[in-house]
Design a protein around this motif. Structure first.
Motif, mmCIF file in Angstrom:
data_model
loop_
_atom_site.group_PDB
_atom_site.id
_atom_site.type_symbol
_atom_site.label_atom_id
_atom_site.label_comp_id
_atom_site.label_asym_id
_atom_site.label_seq_id
_atom_site.Cartn_x
_atom_site.Cartn_y
_atom_site.Cartn_z
ATOM 1 N N SER A 521 127.645 19.918 37.845
ATOM 2 C CA SER A 521 127.684 20.316 36.435
ATOM 3 C C SER A 521 128.559 21.548 36.238
ATOM 4 O O SER A 521 129.356 21.623 35.306
ATOM 5 C CB SER A 521 126.266 20.588 35.936
ATOM 6 O OG SER A 521 126.287 21.066 34.614
ATOM 7 N N GLN A 538 133.565 16.144 26.517
ATOM 8 C CA GLN A 538 132.240 16.337 27.104
ATOM 9 C C GLN A 538 131.249 16.880 26.076
ATOM 10 O O GLN A 538 130.077 16.494 26.064
ATOM 11 C CB GLN A 538 132.339 17.289 28.300
ATOM 12 C CG GLN A 538 133.083 16.714 29.501
ATOM 13 C CD GLN A 538 133.036 17.645 30.694
ATOM 14 O OE1 GLN A 538 132.456 18.713 30.624
ATOM 15 N NE2 GLN A 538 133.663 17.235 31.791
ATOM 16 N N CYS A 542 127.849 15.077 24.869
ATOM 17 C CA CYS A 542 126.541 15.728 25.025
ATOM 18 C C CYS A 542 125.637 15.403 23.840
ATOM 19 O O CYS A 542 124.455 15.068 24.017
ATOM 20 C CB CYS A 542 126.720 17.237 25.159
ATOM 21 S SG CYS A 542 127.256 17.793 26.794
ATOM 22 N N VAL A 546 122.524 12.616 24.072
ATOM 23 C CA VAL A 546 121.304 13.366 24.354
ATOM 24 C C VAL A 546 120.063 12.533 24.053
ATOM 25 O O VAL A 546 119.024 12.698 24.699
ATOM 26 C CB VAL A 546 121.293 14.683 23.535
ATOM 27 C CG1 VAL A 546 121.187 14.415 22.050
ATOM 28 C CG2 VAL A 546 120.169 15.597 24.011
ATOM 29 N N LEU A 652 128.375 23.291 26.082
ATOM 30 C CA LEU A 652 128.830 23.589 27.439
ATOM 31 C C LEU A 652 128.904 25.081 27.722
ATOM 32 O O LEU A 652 129.312 25.476 28.811
ATOM 33 C CB LEU A 652 130.214 22.957 27.666
ATOM 34 C CG LEU A 652 130.295 21.440 27.468
ATOM 35 C CD1 LEU A 652 131.706 20.949 27.732
ATOM 36 C CD2 LEU A 652 129.306 20.714 28.379
ATOM 37 N N TYR A 663 121.680 23.191 21.297
ATOM 38 C CA TYR A 663 121.662 22.026 22.181
ATOM 39 C C TYR A 663 120.426 22.021 23.071
ATOM 40 O O TYR A 663 119.804 20.973 23.287
ATOM 41 C CB TYR A 663 122.928 22.007 23.040
ATOM 42 C CG TYR A 663 123.019 20.793 23.935
ATOM 43 C CD1 TYR A 663 123.178 19.520 23.393
ATOM 44 C CD2 TYR A 663 122.925 20.915 25.316
ATOM 45 C CE1 TYR A 663 123.254 18.398 24.214
ATOM 46 C CE2 TYR A 663 123.000 19.809 26.142
ATOM 47 C CZ TYR A 663 123.160 18.548 25.580
ATOM 48 O OH TYR A 663 123.225 17.438 26.392
ATOM 49 N N GLN A 667 117.539 19.122 23.329
ATOM 50 C CA GLN A 667 117.091 18.522 24.596
ATOM 51 C C GLN A 667 115.568 18.572 24.718
ATOM 52 O O GLN A 667 114.936 17.585 25.123
ATOM 53 C CB GLN A 667 117.738 19.259 25.768
ATOM 54 C CG GLN A 667 119.217 18.936 25.968
ATOM 55 C CD GLN A 667 119.793 19.683 27.154
ATOM 56 O OE1 GLN A 667 119.598 20.898 27.280
ATOM 57 N NE2 GLN A 667 120.507 18.979 28.022
#
Length: 754
Positions: A521, A538, A542, A546, A652, A663, A667
């Motif tokens: 990662s 990316q 994401c 997700v 990121l 983010y 998650q």
């Protein structure tokens, strides 16, 4: 009868007499006027039954024709005679005495026509501006006078003349040395930022609410005056004179709506003058600001305290227009609301039209101090839920409608100000706490208030609410404050039993796999860091990936799952936001995080903390609350600021441990959602039915109306409904975020590579 015969005979004599010059004719008409006062003994005869109006009109005709026949700047014999012999002083005296009855009307018309039709500079002449100034003081002197239409026409003509010649504004300012005693009595400290306040009218402080004629309770404030109809001269005479403003202020309270509107237009013309002394006298030496705020407070206190926020939002009221009353949507208190919003619109325009920065700031500051802090502030801090709801919805409406930048900044100062009492929370913290109120209505309205504030795209609001907490990049993993103190192995040996320092084989294998994944990662993030195209790919993935496929329901209805529509909308909105924010001068690049100030504990600020908490509860909140919360988050994601994008948008960004990000919150929501879905039989079918219900009704299918929750826990039906609706909102929100990241990247690429 005899008067008509006399006129006929006089015309016959004039026809047989030698041809006279225009000056002779001009003098003839003037002598006819003066002879009337010598010969006439009946002071009750109305002026309309005399020849005075026709003689005044003929004099004006000669003056206009004389100017048209001569070169620009040259004064003819008729005008020379008028100036040298102080004819206007005499005419003013006749009008002031109103003898014969109706003479005041004729004099006002004469002065209005003279100033409106003669183009050469007249006001610089002392024998013009002196009688004009005296006549100005007469206007508005008597309430509901029959000459109000003529008075306002004359005053507006003077204002229009000053608009063309602003350097003459000082001619209508009375020197402060004229009345040193009054000046000493009314002097205020030069360092005070408060507006000079005249003596308060009588106020009723016995009750917090009052009842209108219809029996409805209305929002009230003990400190607000209810008497907005008092004669301004009782205050204006106590300060140095800008008589033109004082007369317009008196006429602005006329029962004749046309006169009142014209008076407000005249004030707007004066405010826009590019003259420093006039601007200072206008706002500091008159009752202008006091009257503006007195009326604003009075109209606000007349509003019902139980207004529906939907009704407040639906009204579009502009000053001078009546459209808001005839749109077909009727509700209690609509007329009062239209009157209040219309007057606020006028105050907003008046502040925006200020010819000097000092004038604009003074008017705006007075509105904050006199209306927002003294009248609206106590209502926003009330404990009654209906009062909270009404005042918050009106506050949001005012933010939505304000256009003057100076007034907007004063409103933001009011919203963001620190409390005077350190033991009580600030207004900002009160409103942020109400975003999570037990009443869903109050939560929604409080969230909508902040959404409206952010939609103004003002750097002051964004800086105070968000950016000032991000400038040190304390959230970043490379911030110097991110120091992990490692314990020495010897300190831990005593706490470990023999054999426990060697992990079991399965645990060791899991740790090795986790280490490999973390390494991969980090390698991907390092590659993406130096490859913008790969980075955005990316980042988009994401958000798109997700959610597990089992938790998605949009593919049941369309093939593209709404991606195209989100891309089009994101492109349109980002273009508009970028156009506005591009003028703020925000830096495109910042220092590397390792060179920033060391931050031990990152504080995202109360606003961002509230927003992330609301998003973390998408699965347990009503559908309407989720829509507003995600709308605010989307608005922030569109903001073209590098630090805000790095912290809030980019999934990121390497962050320090335990830092709450958008983010990361999504998650955690996904993990919680799948765990709860596992306990719901046939959840995918129920999820699809819920989406179909939302798409068909554009509203939450949950039963019951919005309102305060009871003290008991929600029943199972509402809990499942919130879970399913929250899952759908989360799915659409992720698609929207992916579209925003894609659009922002391509917009940045296009601007750097034209």
């Amino acid at each position: 009868m005899f008067s008509k015969i006399g006129n006929i005979l006089q015309q016959a004599v004039d026809a047989l007499a030698p041809e006279s010059t225009p000056k002779d004719d001009f003098l003839y008409h003037w002598k006819c006027i003066t002879n009337f006062y010598v010969d006439n003994t009946d002071d009750k005869c109305p002026v309309s039954s005399t020849n005075i109006p026709s003689h005044l009109n003929q004099m004006l005709v000669f003056l206009v024709e004389e100017e048209q026949e001569r070169e620009s700047g040259n004064t003819g014999p008729c005008m020379e005679y008028l100036l040298q012999h102080k004819l206007l002083e005499t005419v003013h005296t006749l009008g002031r005495a109103d003898c014969p009855p109706g003479m005041k009307t004729q004099v006002l018309r004469f002065f209005t026509s003279l100033l409106g039709r003669i183009h050469q500079p007249l006001l610089p002449h002392v024998n013009v501006h002196r009688p004009v100034s005296k006549l100005v003081r007469v206007c508005g002197e008597v309430a509901a006078a029959p000459t109000e239409p003529e008075e306002i026409a004359f005053l507006c003509t003077v204002c229009a003349r000053l608009k063309q010649e602003p350097h003459l504004a000082h001619l209508f300012l009375r020197s402060k040395e004229q009345n040193p005693k009054t000046q000493k009595e009314m002097q205020y400290p030069s360092g005070s930022s408060s507006s000079p306040k005249p003596p308060r009218y009588d106020t009723n402080t016995a009750a917090d609410t009052k009842t209108s004629k219809g029996g409805a309770k209305t929002v009230s404030n003990p400190g607000a005056s209810n008497d907005s109809q008092g004669n301004l001269h009782s205050y204006a005479r106590k300060r140095e004179g800008y008589d033109l403003v004082d007369s317009l202020l008196n006429l602005s309270k006329s029962e004749d709506g046309r006169v009142a509107v014209k008076a407000c237009e005249g004030l707007m013309l004066l405010v826009s003058l590019q003259h420093k002394d006039a601007a200072r006298a206008l706002v500091q030496d008159t009752a202008l600001c006091y009257l503006l705020n007195l009326r604003l407070s009075s109209l606000f206190t007349a509003l019902p305290e139980d207004m529906d926020p939907v009704d407040v939002e639906s009204v579009e009221a502009k000053w001078g227009l009546d459209s808001g009353l005839h749109d077909g949507h009727k509700f209690k208190g609509k007329r009062a609301l239209v009157s209040f919003l219309s007057w606020f619109d006028y105050c907003d325009r008046l502040a925006a039209e200020g010819g000097s920065r000092e004038c604009r700031e003074y008017i705006s500051r007075s509105i904050r101090e006199e209306f927002f802090e003294q009248t609206l502030g106590p209502m926003l801090c009330a404990t009654n839920e209906r009062t909270i709801l009404t005042s918050t919805s009106i506050f949001a409406k005012l933010f939505y409608s304000v256009e003057c930048k100076d007034l907007l900044h004063e409103m933001l100062n009011f919203l963001l100000a620190e409390p005077k009492d350190q033991n009580s929370p600030s207004l900002l913290l009160r409103l942020l706490e109400r975003c999570d109120h037990l009443s869903d209505e109050i939560s929604i309205m409080s969230l909508q208030l902040f959404e409206t504030v952010l939609r103004k795209n003002d750097p002051m609001a964004i800086e105070a609410l968000i950016l000032k907490y991000l400038c040190d990049r304390g959230y970043h993993m490379e911030n110097p404050g991110n120091i992990v103190i490692q314990s020495e192995p010897a300190e831990l040996e005593w706490d470990l039993e023999p054999g426990l320092d060697v992990p079991p084989s399965d645990v060791a294998e899991a740790n090795r796999e986790a280490g490999v994944q973390e390494t991969e990662s980090r390698q991907a993030m390092n590659v993406a860091k130096y490859n913008p195209r790969l980075h955005v790919q990316q980042a988009v993935n994401c958000y798109l990936n997700v959610l597990p496929e089992a938790a998605k329901s949009s593919q049941t209805f369309d093939d593209d799952s709404g991606h195209d529509s989100y891309l089009r909308e994101a492109h349109r909105m980002y273009r508009d936001v970028q156009f506005v924010c591009g003028r703020f001068g925000w830096p495109k690049e910042f220092e590397s995080p390792e060179r920033c100030k060391a931050v031990a504990n990152f504080n995202e600020g109360p606003f961002m903390r509230m927003l992330l908490n609301k998003i973390s509860r998408l699965l347990d909140q009503p559908y309407e609350v989720n829509l507003v919360a995600t709308s605010i988050a989307s608005r922030l994601c569109l903001t073209p600021h590098s630090l805000l994008h790095e912290y809030f948008v980019d999934p990121l960004t390497p962050t320090r441990p335990n830092i709450k990000t958008l983010y990361g919150t999504i998650q955690q929501l996904t993990t919680e959602m799948m765990a709860r879905f596992a306990r719901v039989p046939n959840f995918k079918h129920k999820l699809v039915l819920t989406r179909k219900s939302l798409v068909g009704s554009n509203a939450s299918p949950a039963k019951g109306s919005l309102g305060s929750h009871s003290s008991q826990a929600m029943n199972v039906g509402n809990e499942l409904s919130h879970l399913l609706e929250g899952a759908i909102v989360l799915e659409e929100f992720c698609k929207e975020l992916a579209a925003i990241i894609f659009v922002k990247h391509h917009a940045t690429t296009a601007s750097t590579n034209p």
